[in-house]
Design an enzyme around this catalytic site. Structure first.
Site, PDB file in Angstrom:
ATOM      1  CD  GLU A  72     -13.027  24.699  83.359  1.00 39.24           C
ATOM      2  OE1 GLU A  72     -13.110  25.924  83.483  1.00 39.24           O
ATOM      3  OE2 GLU A  72     -12.499  23.977  84.205  1.00 39.24           O
TER       4      GLU A  72
ATOM      5  CB  CYS B  11      -7.256  16.424  80.091  1.00 42.12           C
ATOM      6  SG  CYS B  11      -8.042  15.893  81.604  1.00 42.12           S
TER       7      CYS B  11
ATOM      8  CB  CYS C 124     -18.235  14.337  89.636  1.00 37.54           C
ATOM      9  SG  CYS C 124     -17.794  12.594  89.797  1.00 37.54           S
TER      10      CYS C 124
ATOM     11  CB  CYS D 187     -13.056  12.044  95.427  1.00 39.57           C
ATOM     12  SG  CYS D 187     -13.612  10.605  94.474  1.00 39.57           S
TER      13      CYS D 187
ATOM     14  CB  CYS E 154     -11.857  15.631  93.603  1.00 42.12           C
ATOM     15  SG  CYS E 154     -12.348  16.041  91.914  1.00 42.12           S
TER      16      CYS E 154
ATOM     17  CB  CYS F 271      -5.275  16.528  88.473  1.00 46.10           C
ATOM     18  SG  CYS F 271      -4.437  15.606  87.267  1.00 46.10           S
TER      19      CYS F 271
END
Ligand code: SAH
Ligand code: SF4
Length: 411
Positions: free
Chosen positions: A123, A136, A143, A147, A150, A381
């Site tokens: 995205e 962005c 990933c 974290c 997230c 975010c």
């Protein structure tokens, strides 16, 4: 934003068919000049023409924004045929384009399989603001870091994006926004009113850019190359969770602005929130920040700090934060936590965020509170990929059916 845009509900547009997705040819997009020179020589372009051909291709790709070799009108026809035969300059496939009622756009893009893998999706988000438009960009599919606050971190790493795919996100967004001179936007593109197109890029999409250093470096050097896309390095920001050795390399080899996902000021807490802290604890991280080249009041490091209720939002935390950053030209970006299904965290109360911001402000740091954008389309975010993950199973079935039937989605 025009009135009609302000009241328009979130929109989804039909997929845009893109040719060449499975051609398997190498793309000229994202090749450094050196790599392109080697590729052209290998295909028999005479040495004395190589430099000139690269200049022509560079111009068409990055100034004119073409995605079709036939549009390269000053390149001889036989040369165009040769290029067509061996290379591609196709854009990524747009699986979905969504427009938030605040004007934020999110594209779900599909890239071809690499090697034995499957096609992948990432995205890219465009955020129009007064006087600027920020894109962005994602650097990885998923990933490998975890974290705890997230959503991307709950999804495993599928693979790194190539330089072509990183740059492809920028080119695609500029297409869809009519942001290449002399090239009309596609008929179904939604253009923001006013002059807000892509003025800034942030590597804050999915993935840890410094775990994909070489591809990110190649893409950002092309994005900031003065003969092409020409973004100023001051308008390009790379956000990292703190991969210390590559922070040094970023300063030396890329030279863009740096953002650090700090989120905690004590190692015990940061170990839990941003687990890479166990490998590169705060002292090492801040040392790398202190040594980041050419820092000044005009070139500051951004420290991102997600506001998590009763976790990291006390005044004591704010005090420690100010102490920790002493001597580093810094701004502090307070991010209200964006919740996602299944998370155990909550966003701090607004009053707590304001108190925290006031304290940091009084200590002399600019500390804007980041307004969440595009929440209605899950573009804020840390929310990226969640929706497409949910769709994954049905989409995979549809994709497989399409492959078996041997025809495209728009049939
Ligand atoms: N991997 C890089 C860049 C991508 S994340 C990094 O971690 O810096 C971009 C920013 O969004 C980071 O500061 C990240 O910590 C923050 N973020 C992640 N999840 C979030 C959430 N749910 N709410 C608010 N911010 C979040
Ligand atoms: Fe990865 Fe950044 Fe999310 Fe951490 S915050 S899991 S590094 S994308």
């Amino acid at each position: 934003m025009s009135v009609s845009e302000a009241v328009r509900p979130a929109l989804k547009t039909p997929p845009v068919a893109q040719p060449d997705l499975f051609s398997g040819k190498p793309s000229l997009v994202g090749m450094s000049r050196e790599t392109m020179a080697t590729a052209l020589r290998e295909k028999g372009v005479p040495e004395k023409q190589v430099k000139m051909r690269i200049a022509q291709i560079w111009h068409w790709l990055y100034i004119r924004g073409v995605s079709d070799f036939d549009a390269m009108t000053n390149v001889a026809k036989d040369m165009r045929e040769m290029l067509k035969q061996h290379f591609t300059i196709a854009r990524p496939e747009v699986v979905e384009e969504q427009i938030s009622n605040d004007g934020t756009r999110k594209w779900l893009l599909r890239f071809p399989a690499r090697g034995a893998g499957r096609p992948v999706e990432v995205e890219t988000v465009y955020i129009p603001e007064e006087g600027r438009g920020t894109l962005c960009i994602s650097s990885q599919v998923g990933c490998s870091l975890t974290c705890s606050f997230c959503h991307t971190g709950t999804q495993r790493l599928v693979r790194n994006l190539t330089a072509e795919e990183i740059l492809g996100q920028l080119l695609l967004a500029r297409d869809r926004l009519g942001d290449f001179p002399g090239v009309d936007a596609p008929v179904n593109a939604f253009i923001p009113s006013g002059d807000r197109k892509v003025t800034n890029i942030v590597m804050m999409g999915m993935g840890e850019p410094l775990y994909n250093f070489d591809n990110v470096k190649t893409a950002l050097l092309i994005a900031t190359d003065g003969d092409g896309l020409s973004l100023s390095k001051r308008r390009v920001t790379l956000s990292t969770s703190g991969v210390v050795p590559e922070i040094y390399r970023t300063g030396e080899e890329i030279g863009v602005m740096l953002a650090i996902s700090l989120h905690a000021v004590r190692d015990e807490l940061r170990d839990m929130l941003v687990p890479i802290n166990k490998k590169y604890p705060l002292a090492e991280l801040l040392e790398a920040c202190r040594k980041y080249p050419s820092l000044s009041n005009a070139r500051r490091i951004t420290f991102e700090y997600v506001m998590l209720k009763d976790v990291n939002d006390s005044l004591e935390d704010a005090k420690l934060l100010v102490q920790l950053l002493k001597g580093i030209p810094a701004k502090i970006n307070l991010i209200p936590f964006n919740p996602w299904p299944g998370t155990n965290y909550q966003c701090s109360d607004w009053a707590t965020i304001e108190k925290f911001a006031d304290f940091v402000n009084q200590a002399g740091y600019a500390s804007p509170i980041r307004t969440p954008r595009g929440r209605d389309i899950l573009a804020a975010c840390g929310q990226l990929k969640s929706e497409s993950e949910r769709m994954r199973k049905t989409e995979r079935l549809a994709f497989e059916a399409m492959m078996i039937a041997g025809h495209g989605e728009d049939d």
